[in-house]
Design an enzyme around this catalytic site. Structure first.
Site, short mmCIF file in Angstrom:
data_model
loop_
_atom_site.label_atom_id
_atom_site.label_comp_id
_atom_site.label_asym_id
_atom_site.label_seq_id
_atom_site.Cartn_x
_atom_site.Cartn_y
_atom_site.Cartn_z
N TYR A 117 -6.39 -0.11 -11.91
CA TYR A 117 -5.28 0.52 -12.63
C TYR A 117 -5.72 0.94 -14.04
O TYR A 117 -6.86 0.72 -14.46
CB TYR A 117 -4.08 -0.43 -12.66
CG TYR A 117 -3.18 -0.29 -11.45
CD1 TYR A 117 -3.59 0.40 -10.31
CD2 TYR A 117 -1.90 -0.84 -11.45
CE1 TYR A 117 -2.75 0.54 -9.20
CE2 TYR A 117 -1.05 -0.70 -10.36
CZ TYR A 117 -1.48 -0.01 -9.23
OH TYR A 117 -0.64 0.12 -8.15
N ASP A 138 -2.27 8.78 -14.27
CA ASP A 138 -2.56 8.62 -15.70
C ASP A 138 -3.97 9.04 -16.13
O ASP A 138 -4.94 8.73 -15.44
CB ASP A 138 -2.45 7.14 -16.11
CG ASP A 138 -1.23 6.45 -15.58
OD1 ASP A 138 -0.39 7.11 -14.97
OD2 ASP A 138 -1.13 5.22 -15.76
N GLU A 162 4.85 0.17 -19.95
CA GLU A 162 3.53 0.54 -19.43
C GLU A 162 2.74 1.34 -20.46
O GLU A 162 3.30 1.94 -21.38
CB GLU A 162 3.68 1.41 -18.17
CG GLU A 162 4.34 0.72 -16.99
CD GLU A 162 4.30 1.55 -15.71
OE1 GLU A 162 4.62 2.76 -15.76
OE2 GLU A 162 3.92 1.01 -14.67
N LEU A 190 -4.07 12.43 -5.00
CA LEU A 190 -3.09 12.24 -6.07
C LEU A 190 -3.74 11.73 -7.34
O LEU A 190 -4.52 10.78 -7.32
CB LEU A 190 -2.01 11.23 -5.61
CG LEU A 190 -0.89 10.92 -6.60
CD1 LEU A 190 0.42 10.64 -5.86
CD2 LEU A 190 -1.22 9.75 -7.54
C1 FRU Z 1 1.69 4.44 -14.96
C2 FRU Z 1 1.11 3.39 -14.04
C3 FRU Z 1 0.37 2.31 -14.81
C4 FRU Z 1 -0.60 1.81 -13.79
C5 FRU Z 1 -0.96 3.06 -13.04
C6 FRU Z 1 -1.23 2.85 -11.59
O1 FRU Z 1 1.89 5.66 -14.32
O2 FRU Z 1 2.13 2.81 -13.24
O3 FRU Z 1 1.20 1.32 -15.37
O4 FRU Z 1 -1.70 1.21 -14.37
O5 FRU Z 1 0.13 3.94 -13.18
O6 FRU Z 1 -1.69 4.04 -11.00
#
Ligand code: FRU
Length: 468
Positions: free
Chosen positions: A100, A41, A217, A38
């Site tokens: 992340y 971002d 985010e 998967l």
């Molecule tokens: C956005 C998010 C971010 C986070 C990441 C985790 O899609 O939720 O806020 O850093 O994906 O995979």
């Protein structure tokens, strides 16, 4: 030790799964997608020493969210890409539940990543903002956390985007305050290590906004033609008849950031994309100073696990790279001009929509001048209708089977449509708006047009791009 374990498991997952994923009929011909597992971002997008680098949130071990890695590609031209060494694996305690999202900067000739170390406990979570620097082997050395959770916020603090301005580093950071309101924090640093919180730059209940979501985010702040544009993804906006219809939103504000006070006066929120799948975009400056944007063609928690590519061991793609411009008070997005290199086999058609032939849209670009209403069926799985009120995109929801719609309201003059096996990106009126969507047609999808509206239509086949 944990890093070795993760890398061994990743190698196994890629070696055993890659071929099946590559042969999927829904695999994009020229969009970026994960080799297996998967992807979400885009991260660390930057032009650094003659090449673009683009990292991505990646779970190589399963088609599920979880402890994310950073995969990495690079490209000299935004069209031909190659795999680079895995940038980050979640091996340390301060990132135990994922490396992340974050960004990249050129720190005096050293490619440097700033990302979030996500840590979950039985009864909560915390987050560390962390730094890693590229070494001479093309691998990132982790320097560890440089910023703990700021006081006054929940464990939902993440997604640092860093840039240079007037001899300092600046960071926007997504956050949730203790009243469960989404915010963007502004910080500054002389050296990427010592960070000072300037304050809340924008957020729910700030700068004239009412309640506007429980978490913001993936913020991104950049200057474009006299404007300071804040791109951000607020979570928790209520759906309205024609907008905010996805589970989470992604959009922009324009305004002016006062770097001394940290205040940001801004206008209204505008969605960046009016289609079904678009989230967490990140921008960077191109070699020649254009502002480029790449988004994730997915939305968290929005029926993603009903997509058929799961059975082939991979899920999600990036959007095409887009270039941004500021025109008449609006943020325009167009496909990056570099993508024109992919065009081949041009054809031109003109006449009433219903009189035009079926067109191959497996991997294709369409450029249309529109005069009157018409409708288009993409491989029988996605419908676009155009009338005096604007555009409606329709498909059947993969989970419930119910018909679902997305809208753009306004007068349509031109459409530029990029099709790539299981995705469509529709650029309206030279980039005034975009609608992006995934769909899952057969191996040779055709476009069927209907209606009396007049169309002048250019069609190109788009060559695949090799990812080495
Ligand atoms: C956005 C998010 C971010 C986070 C990441 C985790 O899609 O939720 O806020 O850093 O994906 O995979």
């Amino acid at each position: 030790m944990k890093e070795q374990h993760l890398l061994k498991q990743t190698l196994r997952a890629v070696v055993s799964g890659q071929q099946r994923a590559a042969q999927d009929v829904h695999r994009p011909a020229w969009h970026l997608a994960p080799p297996v597992g998967l992807m979400n971002d885009p991260n660390g997008f930057i032009h650094f020493q003659q090449r673009y680098h683009l990292c991505y949130q990646w779970n190589p071990l399963a088609c599920a969210h979880g402890a994310k890695f950073w995969g990495q590609w690079s490209s000299a031209d935004l069209v031909h890409w190659r795999h680079e060494p895995l940038a980050l694996a979640p091996a340390e305690e301060y990132e135990s539940h994922g490396c992340y999202s974050g960004s990249a900067v050129d720190d005096n000739g050293v490619l440097t990543l700033i990302y979030t170390g996500n840590v979950k406990f039985a009864d909560g979570r915390t987050a560390w903002q962390c730094v890693a620097r590229l070494n001479e082997h093309g691998e990132f050395d982790k320097l560890g956390p440089v910023l703990p959770l700021p006081e006054g916020y929940t464990g939902h603090v993440r997604d640092p985007k860093v840039w240079r301005h007037q001899e300092q580093w600046w960071m926007v950071l997504g956050a949730q305050d203790l009243r469960l309101q989404g915010k963007v924090l502004l910080l500054s640093s002389p050296d990427l290590q010592q960070w000072t919180l300037k304050g809340e730059m924008a957020g729910s209940g700030l700068n004239g906004l009412g309640p506007f979501g429980y978490m913001w985010e993936c913020p991104d702040l950049f200057h474009l033609d006299g404007q300071d544009i804040l791109v951000v993804c607020p979570q928790g906006l209520a759906a309205e008849t024609h907008r905010y219809l996805n589970t989470f939103q992604s959009g922009w504000f324009s305004g002016e950031l006062d770097y001394h006070t940290g205040r940001y006066q801004h206008g209204e929120f505008h969605e960046l994309d009016h289609g079904f799948e678009f989230y967490a975009p990140q921008t960077t400056a191109s070699e020649d100073g254009r502002r480029l944007l790449i988004g994730w063609m997915g939305i968290p928690d929005q029926d993603e696990f009903f997509q058929p590519t799961l059975e082939q061991g991979w899920i999600h793609t990036m959007t095409c790279p887009r270039e941004l411009s500021w025109r008449q008070g609006k943020l325009y997005q167009q496909p990056a001009r570099e993508l024109r290199q992919l065009r081949s086999d041009p054809h031109l058609f003109a006449g009433a929509a219903h009189s035009l032939p079926e067109l191959d849209i497996a991997s294709a670009e369409l450029m249309m001048k529109v005069d009157g209403g018409f409708s288009a069926s993409f491989g029988g799985e996605l419908q676009l209708s155009c009338d005096a009120t604007g555009l409606t995109l329709t498909r059947s929801n993969r989970r419930t089977g119910e018909t679902e719609h997305r809208y753009w309201l306004g007068e349509v003059n031109t459409l530029q449509i990029l099709c790539d096996r299981s995705s469509v990106e529709i650029f309206i009126n030279d980039g005034e708006a975009v609608m992006s969507a995934r769909y899952f047609p057969g191996a040779t999808p055709q476009l069927r047009l209907a209606g009396d509206g007049g169309l002048t239509l250019h069609h190109w086949r788009l060559q695949g791009c090799v990812i080495e």
